[in-house]
Design a protein around this motif. Structure first.
Motif, PDB file in Angstrom:
ATOM      1  N   LEU A 143       0.856  -1.211   0.029  1.00 18.61           N
ATOM      2  CA  LEU A 143       0.201   0.050  -0.120  1.00 18.61           C
ATOM      3  C   LEU A 143       0.665   1.236  -0.022  1.00 18.61           C
ATOM      4  O   LEU A 143       0.321   2.565  -0.367  1.00 18.61           O
ATOM      5  CB  LEU A 143      -0.968  -0.045   1.278  1.00 18.61           C
ATOM      6  N   MET A 144       2.205   1.059   0.447  1.00 19.87           N
ATOM      7  CA  MET A 144       3.092   2.260   0.317  1.00 19.87           C
ATOM      8  C   MET A 144       4.374   1.534   0.464  1.00 19.87           C
ATOM      9  O   MET A 144       4.784   0.591   0.610  1.00 19.87           O
ATOM     10  CB  MET A 144       2.981   3.023   1.698  1.00 19.87           C
ATOM     11  N   HIS A 145       5.473   2.630  -0.206  1.00 15.05           N
ATOM     12  CA  HIS A 145       6.682   2.133  -0.475  1.00 15.05           C
ATOM     13  C   HIS A 145       7.387   1.867   0.705  1.00 15.05           C
ATOM     14  O   HIS A 145       7.123   2.523   1.804  1.00 15.05           O
ATOM     15  CB  HIS A 145       7.329   3.252  -1.540  1.00 15.05           C
ATOM     16  N   LYS A 146       8.560   0.987   0.751  1.00 16.80           N
ATOM     17  CA  LYS A 146       9.004   0.967   2.072  1.00 16.80           C
ATOM     18  C   LYS A 146       9.877   1.978   2.640  1.00 16.80           C
ATOM     19  O   LYS A 146       9.920   2.149   3.900  1.00 16.80           O
ATOM     20  CB  LYS A 146      10.167  -0.231   2.001  1.00 16.80           C
ATOM     21  N   ASN A 147      10.355   2.956   1.649  1.00 15.88           N
ATOM     22  CA  ASN A 147      11.021   4.017   2.132  1.00 15.88           C
ATOM     23  C   ASN A 147       9.953   5.102   2.724  1.00 15.88           C
ATOM     24  O   ASN A 147      10.348   5.838   3.621  1.00 15.88           O
ATOM     25  CB  ASN A 147      11.813   4.687   0.856  1.00 15.88           C
ATOM     26  N   THR A 148       8.786   5.157   2.372  1.00 12.22           N
ATOM     27  CA  THR A 148       7.753   6.104   2.884  1.00 12.22           C
ATOM     28  C   THR A 148       7.391   5.655   4.135  1.00 12.22           C
ATOM     29  O   THR A 148       7.243   6.278   5.209  1.00 12.22           O
ATOM     30  CB  THR A 148       6.747   5.894   1.954  1.00 12.22           C
ATOM     31  N   ALA A 149       7.357   4.164   4.154  1.00  8.28           N
ATOM     32  CA  ALA A 149       7.042   3.719   5.650  1.00  8.28           C
ATOM     33  C   ALA A 149       8.124   3.925   6.744  1.00  8.28           C
ATOM     34  O   ALA A 149       7.834   4.420   7.804  1.00  8.28           O
ATOM     35  CB  ALA A 149       6.670   2.221   5.312  1.00  8.28           C
ATOM     36  N   ALA A 150       9.564   3.907   6.111  1.00  3.58           N
ATOM     37  CA  ALA A 150      10.641   4.362   7.264  1.00  3.58           C
ATOM     38  C   ALA A 150      10.577   5.514   7.414  1.00  3.58           C
ATOM     39  O   ALA A 150      10.706   5.955   8.759  1.00  3.58           O
ATOM     40  CB  ALA A 150      11.861   3.792   6.533  1.00  3.58           C
ATOM     41  N   ASN A 151      10.259   6.441   6.573  1.00  3.03           N
ATOM     42  CA  ASN A 151      10.132   8.020   6.789  1.00  3.03           C
ATOM     43  C   ASN A 151       9.030   8.467   7.498  1.00  3.03           C
ATOM     44  O   ASN A 151       9.161   9.286   8.793  1.00  3.03           O
ATOM     45  CB  ASN A 151       9.911   8.585   5.338  1.00  3.03           C
ATOM     46  N   ARG A 152       7.851   7.596   7.545  1.00  6.51           N
ATOM     47  CA  ARG A 152       6.690   7.860   8.467  1.00  6.51           C
ATOM     48  C   ARG A 152       7.105   7.493  10.030  1.00  6.51           C
ATOM     49  O   ARG A 152       6.745   8.144  10.834  1.00  6.51           O
ATOM     50  CB  ARG A 152       5.570   7.290   8.013  1.00  6.51           C
ATOM     51  N   LYS A 153       7.900   6.523   9.926  1.00  8.61           N
ATOM     52  CA  LYS A 153       8.215   5.720  11.479  1.00  8.61           C
ATOM     53  C   LYS A 153       9.071   6.669  12.017  1.00  8.61           C
ATOM     54  O   LYS A 153       8.974   6.870  13.124  1.00  8.61           O
ATOM     55  CB  LYS A 153       8.598   4.275  11.295  1.00  8.61           C
ATOM     56  N   SER A 154      10.111   7.129  11.263  1.00  9.46           N
ATOM     57  CA  SER A 154      11.255   8.146  11.715  1.00  9.46           C
ATOM     58  C   SER A 154      10.472   9.360  12.376  1.00  9.46           C
ATOM     59  O   SER A 154      10.751   9.767  13.120  1.00  9.46           O
ATOM     60  CB  SER A 154      12.193   8.477  10.742  1.00  9.46           C
ATOM     61  N   LYS A 155       9.535   9.898  11.523  1.00 11.34           N
ATOM     62  CA  LYS A 155       8.881  11.198  12.001  1.00 11.34           C
ATOM     63  C   LYS A 155       7.909  10.745  13.191  1.00 11.34           C
ATOM     64  O   LYS A 155       7.991  11.796  14.175  1.00 11.34           O
ATOM     65  CB  LYS A 155       8.181  11.808  10.903  1.00 11.34           C
ATOM     66  N   MET A 156       7.305   9.784  13.318  1.00  5.78           N
ATOM     67  CA  MET A 156       6.759   9.484  14.423  1.00  5.78           C
ATOM     68  C   MET A 156       7.470   9.234  15.769  1.00  5.78           C
ATOM     69  O   MET A 156       7.164   9.786  16.712  1.00  5.78           O
ATOM     70  CB  MET A 156       5.953   7.926  14.342  1.00  5.78           C
ATOM     71  N   THR A 157       8.901   8.606  15.540  1.00  3.13           N
ATOM     72  CA  THR A 157       9.679   8.150  16.739  1.00  3.13           C
ATOM     73  C   THR A 157      10.161  10.086  17.087  1.00  3.13           C
ATOM     74  O   THR A 157      10.279  10.031  18.232  1.00  3.13           O
ATOM     75  CB  THR A 157      10.778   7.690  16.000  1.00  3.13           C
ATOM     76  N   LEU A 158      10.511  10.610  16.188  1.00  2.00           N
ATOM     77  CA  LEU A 158      10.911  11.956  16.580  1.00  2.00           C
ATOM     78  C   LEU A 158       9.876  12.717  17.427  1.00  2.00           C
ATOM     79  O   LEU A 158      10.232  13.356  18.592  1.00  2.00           O
ATOM     80  CB  LEU A 158      11.306  12.779  15.493  1.00  2.00           C
ATOM     81  N   ARG A 159       8.630  12.777  16.932  1.00  2.00           N
ATOM     82  CA  ARG A 159       7.579  13.477  17.772  1.00  2.00           C
ATOM     83  C   ARG A 159       7.359  12.587  19.155  1.00  2.00           C
ATOM     84  O   ARG A 159       7.078  13.551  20.099  1.00  2.00           O
ATOM     85  CB  ARG A 159       6.366  13.074  17.065  1.00  2.00           C
ATOM     86  N   LEU A 160       7.596  11.387  19.016  1.00  4.58           N
ATOM     87  CA  LEU A 160       7.188  10.737  20.455  1.00  4.58           C
ATOM     88  C   LEU A 160       8.267  10.996  21.425  1.00  4.58           C
ATOM     89  O   LEU A 160       8.129  11.237  22.543  1.00  4.58           O
ATOM     90  CB  LEU A 160       7.424   9.219  20.200  1.00  4.58           C
ATOM     91  N   ASN A 161       9.564  11.300  20.938  1.00  9.28           N
ATOM     92  CA  ASN A 161      10.848  11.327  21.939  1.00  9.28           C
ATOM     93  C   ASN A 161      10.698  13.068  22.163  1.00  9.28           C
ATOM     94  O   ASN A 161      11.599  13.433  23.392  1.00  9.28           O
ATOM     95  CB  ASN A 161      12.038  11.196  20.930  1.00  9.28           C
ATOM     96  N   LYS A 162       9.864  13.978  21.680  1.00 10.92           N
ATOM     97  CA  LYS A 162       9.729  14.949  22.199  1.00 10.92           C
ATOM     98  C   LYS A 162       9.103  15.299  23.522  1.00 10.92           C
ATOM     99  O   LYS A 162       9.031  16.337  24.048  1.00 10.92           O
ATOM    100  CB  LYS A 162       9.276  16.090  20.963  1.00 10.92           C
ATOM    101  N   ILE A 163       8.237  14.377  23.814  1.00 12.42           N
ATOM    102  CA  ILE A 163       7.377  14.366  24.886  1.00 12.42           C
ATOM    103  C   ILE A 163       8.093  13.825  26.135  1.00 12.42           C
ATOM    104  O   ILE A 163       8.942  13.092  25.931  1.00 12.42           O
ATOM    105  CB  ILE A 163       6.211  13.394  24.787  1.00 12.42           C
ATOM    106  N   PRO A 164       8.132  14.600  27.185  1.00 14.04           N
ATOM    107  CA  PRO A 164       8.699  14.522  28.401  1.00 14.04           C
ATOM    108  C   PRO A 164       8.408  13.097  29.068  1.00 14.04           C
ATOM    109  O   PRO A 164       6.937  12.951  28.885  1.00 14.04           O
ATOM    110  CB  PRO A 164       8.718  15.571  29.212  1.00 14.04           C
ATOM    111  N   GLN A 165       9.276  12.294  29.614  1.00 16.54           N
ATOM    112  CA  GLN A 165       8.621  11.192  30.258  1.00 16.54           C
ATOM    113  C   GLN A 165       8.022  11.428  31.532  1.00 16.54           C
ATOM    114  O   GLN A 165       7.966  12.042  32.296  1.00 16.54           O
ATOM    115  CB  GLN A 165       9.976  10.044  30.328  1.00 16.54           C
TER     116      GLN A 165
END
Length: 88
Positions: free
Chosen positions: A66-88
């Motif tokens: 449904l999506m290219h593997k590089n697009t999937a990797a890019n989305r996961k990377s962006k989600m990880t960056l956003r998640l890591n900005k939230i303080p624990q």
């Protein structure tokens, strides 16, 4: 409208596959929406849970084509960056 029997079958098969792809893309967008909501809320535990679900949905979408593997990797990377900005 096709006249040949095999062409008629292809039309039906393509409609079935298009409906399946549309449902899968909709489910993926829903998972991403839930993740975004958890991020905007600032709730780390909820965001962690939604992150795992969203990453799984993105990986499945890439595996199904449904999506290219590089697009999937890019989305996961962006989600990880956003998640890591939230303080624990």
């Amino acid at each position: 409208m096709p006249n040949i029997k095999s062409a008629k079958k292809r039309v039906l098969v393509n409609q079935t596959k298009a409906a399946r792809n549309k449902a899968a893309k909709s489910a993926l967008k829903t998972q991403l929406k839930y993740f975004d909501a958890a991020i905007n809320e600032g709730n780390r535990s909820e965001a962690d849970k939604r992150y795992k679900e969203a990453v799984k949905a993105v990986d499945q979408a890439a595996a199904r084509g449904l999506m290219h593997k590089n697009t999937a990797a890019n989305r996961k990377s962006k989600m990880t960056l956003r998640l890591n900005k939230i303080p624990q």
